[in-house]
Design a protein around this motif. Structure first.
Motif, PDB file in Angstrom:
ATOM      1  N   SER A   4      -4.285   3.614  -7.001  1.00  0.00           N
ATOM      2  CA  SER A   4      -3.093   2.833  -6.692  1.00  0.00           C
ATOM      3  C   SER A   4      -3.055   2.181  -5.311  1.00  0.00           C
ATOM      4  CB  SER A   4      -1.847   3.712  -6.866  1.00  0.00           C
ATOM      5  OG  SER A   4      -1.957   4.874  -6.083  1.00  0.00           O
ATOM      6  N   ALA A   5      -3.924   2.600  -4.401  1.00  0.00           N
ATOM      7  CA  ALA A   5      -3.857   2.056  -3.036  1.00  0.00           C
ATOM      8  C   ALA A   5      -4.125   0.554  -3.014  1.00  0.00           C
ATOM      9  CB  ALA A   5      -4.841   2.777  -2.128  1.00  0.00           C
ATOM     10  N   VAL A   6      -3.539  -0.109  -2.040  1.00  0.00           N
ATOM     11  CA  VAL A   6      -3.723  -1.551  -1.856  1.00  0.00           C
ATOM     12  C   VAL A   6      -4.682  -1.797  -0.685  1.00  0.00           C
ATOM     13  CG1 VAL A   6      -2.514  -3.691  -1.245  1.00  0.00           C
ATOM     14  CG2 VAL A   6      -1.492  -2.105  -2.884  1.00  0.00           C
ATOM     15  N   LEU A   7      -4.726  -0.856   0.248  1.00  0.00           N
ATOM     16  CA  LEU A   7      -5.655  -0.916   1.376  1.00  0.00           C
ATOM     17  C   LEU A   7      -6.399   0.419   1.432  1.00  0.00           C
ATOM     18  CD1 LEU A   7      -3.281  -2.382   4.123  1.00  0.00           C
ATOM     19  CD2 LEU A   7      -5.188  -3.589   3.039  1.00  0.00           C
ATOM     20  N   MET A   8      -7.708   0.369   1.672  1.00  0.00           N
ATOM     21  CA  MET A   8      -8.472   1.614   1.708  1.00  0.00           C
ATOM     22  C   MET A   8      -9.686   1.453   2.619  1.00  0.00           C
ATOM     23  SD  MET A   8      -9.081   4.692   0.022  1.00  0.00           S
ATOM     24  CE  MET A   8      -7.936   4.431  -1.303  1.00  0.00           C
ATOM     25  N   SER A  48       0.677  11.722  -9.980  1.00  0.00           N
ATOM     26  CA  SER A  48      -0.519  12.553 -10.141  1.00  0.00           C
ATOM     27  C   SER A  48      -0.466  13.912  -9.454  1.00  0.00           C
ATOM     28  CB  SER A  48      -1.744  11.776  -9.648  1.00  0.00           C
ATOM     29  OG  SER A  48      -1.550  11.359  -8.321  1.00  0.00           O
ATOM     30  N   ALA A  49       0.476  14.121  -8.543  1.00  0.00           N
ATOM     31  CA  ALA A  49       0.491  15.389  -7.807  1.00  0.00           C
ATOM     32  C   ALA A  49       0.725  16.578  -8.732  1.00  0.00           C
ATOM     33  CB  ALA A  49       1.565  15.357  -6.726  1.00  0.00           C
ATOM     34  N   VAL A  50       0.180  17.707  -8.342  1.00  0.00           N
ATOM     35  CA  VAL A  50       0.349  18.954  -9.102  1.00  0.00           C
ATOM     36  C   VAL A  50       1.396  19.841  -8.406  1.00  0.00           C
ATOM     37  CG1 VAL A  50      -0.854  21.054  -9.860  1.00  0.00           C
ATOM     38  CG2 VAL A  50      -1.970  18.821 -10.070  1.00  0.00           C
ATOM     39  N   LEU A  51       1.518  19.678  -7.086  1.00  0.00           N
ATOM     40  CA  LEU A  51       2.525  20.396  -6.307  1.00  0.00           C
ATOM     41  C   LEU A  51       3.306  19.367  -5.490  1.00  0.00           C
ATOM     42  CD1 LEU A  51       0.346  23.312  -4.866  1.00  0.00           C
ATOM     43  CD2 LEU A  51       2.108  23.519  -6.625  1.00  0.00           C
ATOM     44  N   ASP A  64       0.842  -1.201   0.000  1.00  0.00           N
ATOM     45  CA  ASP A  64       0.000   0.000   0.000  1.00  0.00           C
ATOM     46  C   ASP A  64       0.877   1.252   0.000  1.00  0.00           C
ATOM     47  OD1 ASP A  64      -2.695   1.135   0.185  1.00  0.00           O
ATOM     48  OD2 ASP A  64      -2.066   1.814   2.170  1.00  0.00           O
ATOM     49  N   PHE A 120      -6.150  15.695  -7.988  1.00  0.00           N
ATOM     50  CA  PHE A 120      -5.405  14.677  -8.734  1.00  0.00           C
ATOM     51  C   PHE A 120      -4.682  13.690  -7.819  1.00  0.00           C
ATOM     52  CE2 PHE A 120      -5.919  17.719 -12.297  1.00  0.00           C
ATOM     53  CZ  PHE A 120      -6.530  16.834 -13.174  1.00  0.00           C
ATOM     54  N   ARG A 121      -4.219  14.175  -6.662  1.00  0.00           N
ATOM     55  CA  ARG A 121      -3.635  13.232  -5.701  1.00  0.00           C
ATOM     56  C   ARG A 121      -4.688  12.230  -5.235  1.00  0.00           C
ATOM     57  NH1 ARG A 121       0.994  14.871  -1.903  1.00  0.00           N
ATOM     58  NH2 ARG A 121       2.156  16.324  -3.176  1.00  0.00           N
ATOM     59  N   LEU A 138      -8.893  -4.328   1.705  1.00  0.00           N
ATOM     60  CA  LEU A 138      -8.166  -4.903   0.572  1.00  0.00           C
ATOM     61  C   LEU A 138      -9.069  -5.020  -0.651  1.00  0.00           C
ATOM     62  CD1 LEU A 138      -5.246  -6.074   0.416  1.00  0.00           C
ATOM     63  CD2 LEU A 138      -6.227  -8.312   0.849  1.00  0.00           C
ATOM     64  N   PHE A 165       2.765   1.533  -3.471  1.00  0.00           N
ATOM     65  CA  PHE A 165       1.945   1.897  -4.631  1.00  0.00           C
ATOM     66  C   PHE A 165       1.265   3.257  -4.468  1.00  0.00           C
ATOM     67  CE2 PHE A 165       2.261  -2.687  -5.607  1.00  0.00           C
ATOM     68  CZ  PHE A 165       2.786  -2.544  -6.887  1.00  0.00           C
ATOM     69  N   ARG A 166       0.910   3.615  -3.225  1.00  0.00           N
ATOM     70  CA  ARG A 166       0.380   4.964  -3.014  1.00  0.00           C
ATOM     71  C   ARG A 166       1.433   6.014  -3.341  1.00  0.00           C
ATOM     72  NH1 ARG A 166      -3.922   6.114   1.299  1.00  0.00           N
ATOM     73  NH2 ARG A 166      -5.123   4.200   1.298  1.00  0.00           N
ATOM     74  N   GLU A 219     -11.753   7.023   4.426  1.00  0.00           N
ATOM     75  CA  GLU A 219     -10.814   7.657   3.503  1.00  0.00           C
ATOM     76  C   GLU A 219     -11.351   7.594   2.079  1.00  0.00           C
ATOM     77  OE1 GLU A 219      -7.073   5.704   2.807  1.00  0.00           O
ATOM     78  OE2 GLU A 219      -6.177   7.498   1.924  1.00  0.00           O
ATOM     79  N   GLY A 258       1.580   6.324  -6.942  1.00  0.00           N
ATOM     80  CA  GLY A 258       0.356   6.991  -7.410  1.00  0.00           C
ATOM     81  C   GLY A 258       0.407   8.491  -7.183  1.00  0.00           C
ATOM     82  N   ILE A 259       0.909   8.894  -6.036  1.00  0.00           N
ATOM     83  CA  ILE A 259       1.004  10.333  -5.730  1.00  0.00           C
ATOM     84  C   ILE A 259       2.045  10.997  -6.638  1.00  0.00           C
ATOM     85  CG2 ILE A 259       1.668  12.022  -3.961  1.00  0.00           C
ATOM     86  CD1 ILE A 259       0.452  10.077  -1.879  1.00  0.00           C
ATOM     87  N   GLU A 270      -6.141  21.673  -7.570  1.00  0.00           N
ATOM     88  CA  GLU A 270      -5.846  20.623  -8.551  1.00  0.00           C
ATOM     89  C   GLU A 270      -5.001  19.522  -7.914  1.00  0.00           C
ATOM     90  OE1 GLU A 270      -5.856  23.365 -12.617  1.00  0.00           O
ATOM     91  OE2 GLU A 270      -3.991  22.443 -11.919  1.00  0.00           O
ATOM     92  N   ASP A 271      -4.042  19.943  -7.094  1.00  0.00           N
ATOM     93  CA  ASP A 271      -3.174  18.977  -6.421  1.00  0.00           C
ATOM     94  C   ASP A 271      -4.005  18.013  -5.575  1.00  0.00           C
ATOM     95  OD1 ASP A 271      -0.440  18.132  -5.751  1.00  0.00           O
ATOM     96  OD2 ASP A 271      -0.918  18.831  -3.734  1.00  0.00           O
ATOM     97  N   GLY A 280      -5.116   9.762  -7.847  1.00  0.00           N
ATOM     98  CA  GLY A 280      -3.915   8.933  -7.896  1.00  0.00           C
ATOM     99  C   GLY A 280      -3.902   7.883  -6.797  1.00  0.00           C
ATOM    100  N   ILE A 281      -4.310   8.274  -5.606  1.00  0.00           N
ATOM    101  CA  ILE A 281      -4.339   7.334  -4.481  1.00  0.00           C
ATOM    102  C   ILE A 281      -5.423   6.279  -4.715  1.00  0.00           C
ATOM    103  CG2 ILE A 281      -4.819   7.096  -2.004  1.00  0.00           C
ATOM    104  CD1 ILE A 281      -3.515   9.904  -1.670  1.00  0.00           C
ATOM    105  N   LYS A 326      -9.879  -5.812   7.655  1.00  0.00           N
ATOM    106  CA  LYS A 326      -8.719  -5.674   6.786  1.00  0.00           C
ATOM    107  C   LYS A 326      -9.001  -6.235   5.392  1.00  0.00           C
ATOM    108  CE  LYS A 326      -3.855  -6.615   6.485  1.00  0.00           C
ATOM    109  NZ  LYS A 326      -2.699  -7.233   7.139  1.00  0.00           N
TER     110      LYS A 326
END
Lengths: 336, 336
Positions: free
Chosen positions: B265-269, A265-268, A254, B257-258, B325, A257-258, B273, A261-262, B253-254, B261-262, B321
């Motif tokens: 790409s996240a493996v756990l969420m 994709s981040a802008v700043l 996690d 897009f973040r 996943l 890959f996060r 969140e 991913g960030i 925007e940051d 992106g998360i 958990k």
């Protein structure tokens, strides 16, 4: 630093530095501008003329460089703050690949550095030795039968050699083990410190391990000792990683890959966060969790996203926020 | 809730609920299992037989459902906790699109709900009215000339109508304005609350605005009032967004897009969140910053990633958990 094909390699680079001074010339701290520039000319004359020098080299004279360029070389570890301080009488000779940098009028007259990718101090030493011989062949080094090479600071007496290795320790960094490591390494006459030398934090979890003493030991002994310690540390880091993978596999994935991913994709993105995320992605590559990005790409980003180097890349002065914007843009492009 | 083509729409859905009771039958709280089931049968008989019912409907009997299924319907707002409490004598009639749910033996004998996408209480009311007429045509409702429809709780007397609108307010949520809004809306006889009704937090920055009183006003007045308030709130949210876009464009925007992106790409969420990140992405879609994802996709994720619905989707019992996943996996697939 271009040919590191072993993705599991925790060592980013190995570096050998030799400190040398010309006999009967005052140390740089006591030399005036005119004499300093003369010394540079003398070294250039013997260096560029040698038939052994087949690669492209150029001399950068510090008095000709602007602040951003200075800082970019500093970020790449090709020069030191002291060389910049001596800018009126200092210079460095650099090869095209930026794996060799010969600083002139830093603390000593000559500070000759050779860098290789991965853990390969022997090769770096071989390269450094060859270049050193070229100069020594024509110029008289300050040398004492008992003390060895004479240097401005007594810690460099003897071989004048410092061997150092850059190593990526993200998992040991998370735990108390890194403090134990600091203590252990210091006790056996070595230093461990952050990416940007003494007093700097280990941004991006990259540490530099080097010998503290160069007197009373041979070059070979110094290199062997560093190798032994580095291999021991790699081993510890790998055990810690396996433990993590076994007990917290999904959390680890996690995080990795996060981070990717960030970055994508981040802008700043500020420099500190960037190094931390790149460290996580590098760990993913080293552990075989990420397969579609090379550690080479990450190494390049590590360097090129530092403030000054970034400004040179986009070729304009940037304030903090503009830097964060350009940095994020560059990462997105690079990782696309 | 499938045809919301206007991506700039901050309103997720509109909902009309009518409370009705059968004359001379005790309210659900005082009815026994046998009588309760009889009542269900009576409503089903008049409902399914009507030539007006052209769509596919089915009755779900609460005594036949397991806990996960109950909770999934709850997460989709198709039933209420009270209907689940009354599980020995309660049921609900549901259409295929899940835009109509007629709860039987909830607080009242009949709680008829119609849902539309976007801000369209009029259509939801038209639909509800039609279904209500079908039942009223054959069964005697408890009705008083002065009090209107008689209901178990006096707050539902009169029209028995509750109109509610789900609205996405990420920017007002960030500021103190949301507290002012709470106060203002309450003063004019309306309620604003989080996604999961009274006492719940506004997870994902989705708020539900509804009328508090249904007595002494006509259905049309209730709907007009809600529309007026909702349009006013939309206006405020849009002004706040424009302000943000003007003053903190890159930060906005940051964030957007973040978040995407998360999610990708996240493996756990975890659920909390997830709702928060989806809210940011939805805002990006609403503001035209993200163009390659539909708000429809986000709406579906909003619902399907809730714990119970998620377990039904993957068709197995999951612990915390495992849910995190599976949730992350589903999001990655959906947003690929």
């Amino acid at each position: 630093m271009s040919k590191n094909s072993d993705e599991s390699n925790l060592v980013l680079s190995s570096r050998i530095r030799l400190a040398r001074n010309i006999d009967k010339v005052p140390f740089p701290i006591r030399i005036d501008e005119e004499k300093g520039k003369e010394l540079i000319k003398d070294v250039e004359n013997v260096f560029y003329i040698s038939p052994e020098i087949k690669e492209d080299y150029i001399t950068n004279y510090l008095w000709n460089l602007d602040e951003v360029t200075d800082n970019s070389f500093l970020e790449k570890h090709l020069i030191s703050p002291r060389l910049i301080n001596n800018y009126k009488k200092s210079a460095f000779i650099l090869n095209k690949d930026q794996t060799v940098s010969i600083m002139l009028n830093e603390e000593d007259h000559i500070r000759l550095q050779c860098i290789t990718a991965g853990l390969n101090l022997e090769e770096a030493f071989k390269d450094a030795n060859k270049l050193d011989d070229i100069i020594e062949d024509k110029l008289n080094y300050a040398f004492d039968e008992n003390l060895g090479y004479l240097t401005a600071c007594p810690t460099n007496l003897g071989t004048g050699l410092r061997a150092s290795v850059m190593i990526h320790l993200p998992v040991l960094s998370m735990s108390k083990e890194i403090t134990q490591l600091y203590n252990a390494v210091t006790q056996i006459g070595m230093t461990i410190r952050g990416l940007y030398g003494e007093g700097s934090n280990a941004d991006g979890n990259v540490y530099q391990i080097s010998n503290q003493i160069s007197l009373g030991v041979t070059e070979e002994e110094i290199i062997n000792n560093i190798n032994a310690v580095v291999n021991q540390i790699i081993n510890q880091e790998n055990i810690a990683r396996e433990h993590l993978l076994k007990n917290r596999k999904y959390e680890l994935e996690d995080k990795i890959f996060r981070s990717l991913g960030i970055l994508k994709s981040a802008v700043l993105m500020n420099s500190k966060e960037c190094l931390s995320l790149l460290s996580n992605v590098r760990m993913g590559i080293e552990m075989g969790i990420i397969n579609d990005i090379s550690s080479q790409t990450i190494n390049e980003l590590f360097v090129s996203l530092q403030p000054a180097t970034l400004q040179l890349l986009v070729n304009k002065k940037l304030n903090d926020k503009e830097r964060d914007l350009e940095r994020a843009k560059l990462i997105r492009e690079k990782l696309k």
